[in-house]
Design an enzyme around this catalytic site. Structure first.
Site, short mmCIF file in Angstrom:
data_model
loop_
_atom_site.label_atom_id
_atom_site.label_comp_id
_atom_site.label_asym_id
_atom_site.label_seq_id
_atom_site.Cartn_x
_atom_site.Cartn_y
_atom_site.Cartn_z
N THR A 28 0.85 -1.19 0.00
CA THR A 28 0.00 0.00 0.00
C THR A 28 0.88 1.25 0.00
O THR A 28 2.11 1.15 -0.09
CB THR A 28 -0.91 0.04 1.25
OG1 THR A 28 -0.10 0.27 2.41
CG2 THR A 28 -1.68 -1.27 1.41
N ARG A 29 0.25 2.41 0.13
CA ARG A 29 0.99 3.67 0.18
C ARG A 29 1.43 4.01 1.60
O ARG A 29 1.90 5.12 1.86
CB ARG A 29 0.11 4.80 -0.38
CG ARG A 29 0.88 5.81 -1.23
CD ARG A 29 -0.03 6.85 -1.86
NE ARG A 29 -0.24 8.00 -0.99
CZ ARG A 29 -1.35 8.25 -0.32
NH1 ARG A 29 -2.37 7.43 -0.39
NH2 ARG A 29 -1.45 9.33 0.43
N LYS A 30 1.27 3.08 2.51
CA LYS A 30 1.71 3.29 3.89
C LYS A 30 3.21 3.02 3.98
O LYS A 30 3.65 1.92 4.32
CB LYS A 30 0.91 2.40 4.84
CG LYS A 30 -0.56 2.77 4.91
CD LYS A 30 -1.32 1.88 5.87
CE LYS A 30 -2.80 2.25 5.93
NZ LYS A 30 -3.57 1.38 6.84
N THR A 31 3.96 4.03 3.63
CA THR A 31 5.41 3.94 3.58
C THR A 31 6.03 5.04 4.43
O THR A 31 5.34 5.94 4.89
CB THR A 31 5.92 4.06 2.12
OG1 THR A 31 5.39 5.28 1.56
CG2 THR A 31 5.46 2.88 1.27
N THR A 42 5.07 -3.40 4.24
CA THR A 42 6.03 -2.31 4.44
C THR A 42 6.04 -1.75 5.85
O THR A 42 6.97 -1.05 6.23
CB THR A 42 5.75 -1.15 3.46
OG1 THR A 42 4.37 -0.76 3.58
CG2 THR A 42 6.02 -1.57 2.03
#
Length: 312
Positions: free
Chosen positions: A135-138, A297
């Protein structure tokens, strides 16, 4: 696969920023060791999947050093004690100047690649043919490295940023007034080249999103069995109307330990009225096309690497 060819030139400026952050003024340790030519060995000391090689190389390239690898990127490393995987050649102060930055990148990227590989191997063993994506959870400032690790590990990166795909979540819908309005407004500006995905909490919301023209419906925070029932109902209901332009994604609370609960049988059914023999077709896994997981991530242990200057 050589994923380094995906990298444009911007990653070099990112590496320069990392180095500047670590040494904003004087390099006192570098003064101590001086400019004598040295060789340092990179050791892996824990299980991992080697990932982040281009970033590691660039750190030392900017410091006029060179790296020679004895293991290829993507290799599964299972050291007994410690395993030498590369040699770094250069001036002592330059090697030590880049040491921590290079190790931080490699440790983080290889940890993510290991988790992605574990999920990929589980997916293969269970026969799930859908897509599993991060996902965009970086980490801010570290996204390129983390997404790269996902690729090396064998999973999909999902969207890279807010400009890559239109994802309309609950806050977008509430602020717009309805799913239909949100999709209409998004399509008016994103054009034909971007997919629109809508986060849905029920079959009714999914139906509204599909009717409005969404390309992907995300069934959010469903249980494994609840997801399978809802996805099957939605696909069958719209198949009867001759509509199969959409894919179904599941997200929310899915972990390595629980993801198998969300796998459907993954069989392509050629008797399905809308079977299409192509990658990422809506009928690829019939009911569930995509699983997205933030735990690829987030909360992933780093792989332990160290860099030691060889004794003469």
């Amino acid at each position: 696969m050589d994923y380094s060819h995906l990298l444009a030139t911007n990653y070099k400026s990112i590496i320069a920023q990392y180095l500047e952050e670590d040494v904003p003024s004087f390099d006192y340790g570098g003064y101590v060791v001086g400019d004598e030519d040295k060789v340092a060995t990179l050791y892996c000391k824990a299980e991992g999947v080697l990932a982040g090689v281009p970033f590691f190389d660039e750190v030392f390239k900017q410091l006029d050093c060179r790296v020679e690898w004895t293991h290829k990127e993507g290799s599964h490393l299972s050291p007994q004690g410690k395993l030498a995987v590369a040699q770094v050649y250069g001036k002592a102060r330059k090697i030590l100047l880049g040491e921590r930055t290079a190790l931080n990148i490699l440790c983080r990227c290889s940890g993510i690649a290991l988790r992605a590989r574990q999920v990929h191997d589980l997916q293969t063993s269970k026969g799930f043919k859908g897509v599993i994506a991060a996902t965009r959870k970086t980490t801010p400032g570290f996204r390129l490295v983390e997404k790269y690790g996902v690729l090396v590990g064998g999973l999909d990166t999902h969207r890279m940023d807010l400009s890559s795909m239109v994802m309309l979540k609950d806050n977008h819908v509430w602020s717009s007034g309805s799913i239909t309005t949100a999709v209409k407004n998004a399509r008016a500006v994103c054009g034909f080249s971007l997919k629109i995905e809508v986060e849905c909490q029920s079959e009714e919301e999914a139906d509204e999103a599909i009717a409005a023209g969404a390309d992907i419906v995300m069934l959010d925070n469903f249980t494994g069995e609840g997801l399978k029932v809802a996805a099957k109902n939605i696909k069958q209901r719209w198949a009867e109307k001759g509509v199969n332009h959409f894919m179904i994604e599941s997200s929310g609370g899915i972990t390595y330990e629980t993801c198998a609960q969300y796998f459907c049988d993954g069989k392509k059914k050629k008797d399905h009225p809308f079977y299409i023999d192509s990658f990422l077709s809506p009928s690829l896994s019939i009911d569930i096309d995509i699983l997205s997981m933030s735990t690829i991530t987030q909360g992933v242990p780093h792989v332990d690497f160290s860099l030691k200057i060889n004794k003469d």
